[in-house]
Design an enzyme around this catalytic site. Structure first.
Site, PDB file in Angstrom:
ATOM      1  N   THR A 268       0.848  -1.198   0.000  1.00 48.63           N
ATOM      2  CA  THR A 268       0.000   0.000   0.000  1.00 48.63           C
ATOM      3  C   THR A 268       0.882   1.246   0.000  1.00 48.63           C
ATOM      4  O   THR A 268       0.655   2.177  -0.795  1.00 48.63           O
ATOM      5  CB  THR A 268      -0.942   0.000   1.227  1.00 48.63           C
TER       6      THR A 268
ATOM      7  N   GLU B  33       9.631   1.225  11.239  1.00 46.21           N
ATOM      8  CA  GLU B  33       8.347   1.930  11.096  1.00 46.21           C
ATOM      9  C   GLU B  33       7.938   2.589  12.416  1.00 46.21           C
ATOM     10  O   GLU B  33       7.399   3.694  12.436  1.00 46.21           O
ATOM     11  CB  GLU B  33       7.258   0.955  10.638  1.00 46.21           C
TER      12      GLU B  33
END
Ligand code: A5P
Length: 227
Positions: A29, A103
């Site tokens: 994504t 992340e």
């Protein structure tokens, strides 16, 4: 058919402004967000980016997006990343792609953290997707035993019959805990185990979740609780 991930990414890109330091996520994504950001850079958008994985760094550089490191900035204006599950309180499971530690470091210094997903990732309660946990290679058997004591059967992640190694040189274990009714509590318990680097629960991190569908619509969910 319209790609729901692409739809969400296209919407998220609207939040990027000239001069920003942008965090770039990892996965299929986030890939679309990087594509769109790259296209805007070619049109003259002036941004600098921090990548959450080697894969993302390579992709972004290939698109002409200037990549910097934390030696060059102490903050990130906006980050766009994907997720594996998003619950009703915008708590997340991440790490399906194995980039969860970088992340989470990026998320921690992001002034605005946008998660982009296709709508199938929205759930009432987290837990159908196995929770990724990054662990040190040294003593991983012991660390896995301690995880087991929390009520899961940790599975060492493999790719092509080889143990998966993260960008940080560690292992990932995928853990099913059933429905996760107390994400902050579980997060604390897992990270309390020596040998665990971090886990894929992202608690109170997302400011905005953009969910796309295959008809081209987006649904925007905003954080209600304070960070
Ligand atoms: C990478 O480690 C992950 O946190 C991804 O952001 C997450 O797995 C979502 O990936 P996809 O967008 O490929 O589904």
């Amino acid at each position: 058919m319209i790609n729901a991930k692409q739809v969400a990414a296209a919407k998220a890109i609207e939040y990027i402004q000239n001069g920003m330091v942008v965090g770039l996520g990892t996965g299929s994504t986030a890939y679309w967000a990087i594509e769109y950001a790259g296209a805007k850079v070619k049109e003259g958008l002036d941004i600098r980016a921090i990548a959450t994985s080697v894969q993302t760094e390579t992709l972004a550089k290939g698109m002409g997006i200037p990549i910097i490191s934390f030696a060059d900035t102490d903050h990130i204006d906006i980050t766009i990343d994907g997720a594996d599950e998003v619950d009703a309180h915008l708590q997340l499971i991440k790490g399906g792609g194995g980039a969860l530690v970088r992340e989470k470091i990026v998320a921690a210094v992001s002034n605005f953290y946008i998660i982009i997903v296709d709508e199938t990732k929205l759930v009432t309660t987290l837990g159908k997707f196995k929770l990724p946990v990054e662990i040190l290679r040294f003593g991983h058997e012991i660390t896995m035993r301690h995880l087991k004591e929390l009520g899961t059967e940790p599975g060492l992640r493999m790719t092509d019959n080889k143990i998966f190694i993260t960008d940080n040189g560690n292992y990932i274990v995928d853990c099913s805990f059933g429905m996760i009714t107390d994400p902050p509590g579980l997060h604390e318990k897992i990270n309390g185990i020596t040998g665990v680097v971090d886990n894929g629960l992202f608690i109170n991190k997302a400011d905005l979740v953009i969910a796309g569908d295959d008809k081209g619509n987006t649904r925007i969910l905003k954080r209600e609780l304070k960070k």
